[in-house]
Scaffold this active site. Sequence first.
Site, short mmCIF file in Angstrom:
data_model
loop_
_atom_site.label_atom_id
_atom_site.label_comp_id
_atom_site.label_asym_id
_atom_site.label_seq_id
_atom_site.Cartn_x
_atom_site.Cartn_y
_atom_site.Cartn_z
N SER A 134 0.84 -1.20 0.00
CA SER A 134 0.00 0.00 0.00
C SER A 134 0.88 1.26 0.00
O SER A 134 1.61 1.48 -0.96
CB SER A 134 -0.97 -0.05 1.19
OG SER A 134 -2.00 0.89 1.04
N HIS A 170 -4.34 -1.61 -4.31
CA HIS A 170 -5.71 -2.04 -3.98
C HIS A 170 -6.65 -1.79 -5.16
O HIS A 170 -7.77 -1.31 -5.01
CB HIS A 170 -6.22 -1.31 -2.73
CG HIS A 170 -5.29 -1.41 -1.57
ND1 HIS A 170 -4.83 -2.61 -1.07
CD2 HIS A 170 -4.71 -0.43 -0.79
CE1 HIS A 170 -4.03 -2.38 -0.05
NE2 HIS A 170 -3.92 -1.08 0.13
#
Length: 250
Positions: A134, A170
């Site tokens: 991330s 994501h």
Amino acid sequence: MTADRPTILATSGGYRRGLRVDLEFNLLMHHAVELAQVTGRRPRVTYVGTAGGDSREWNQRFTEAARIAGFDAACLNLFTMPNIDPLEDHLLSQDVVWVGGGSVANLLAVWRVHGLDQLMHRAWQAGVVLGGVSAGSLCWFRGGATDSFGPELQPVTNGLGFLPYGNGVHYDSEEGRRPLIHRMVAAGTLGETHCTDDGVGLVYHDTILIEAVTETAGKNAYIVRAGAGDSVDAVAVEEPLEARLLGGAP
């Protein structure tokens, strides 16, 4: 032994729920160690949780996961002051530096205050594998989409730029990320942008994308580039990039 060339593993994964503990390392984290070519001893891995505010709870989870995996782990904290000195010597002694998720905007600001951006670059050039999930993926690139500023995703364009691309994390699990990446690429805010579904990682040697790998069957990566169109009707073109399923993945 460190990797034989500068190596980055940029991911939207790397963890799984443990059987007896909250967190264990998934296949992407193990792949980072494989890229470091460690033989004859326990791998040395440092966790950097700046993006999550140097959470001591996350440090403990990471350290426990490392114990289960058979790795020697250290946690580098910058709050309230660096807990390791000298930082450069420590980073250069590691096989993998793994950066956790959270606020990439805060990570970039704090790293620059402490000169950690430059030290990370030296470690990368020396063959220490840089990886993360991330925010810990996005930081190595020029920019991408982030929720650092609030629940509505916004552009961030002041990444470290070790890799001369944008990054989308994501990509399949957070609804707003794909359309914002497309808008940013179409508008020229980002150049070519490399994106990962959850469970997918991208391997770079120097600044060259070598392959996409996944710990979850059916997940992929994507390359988004500017397409045809004038400034009023600019578009982005998305190219799927099949990810190689890592050994032992479900």
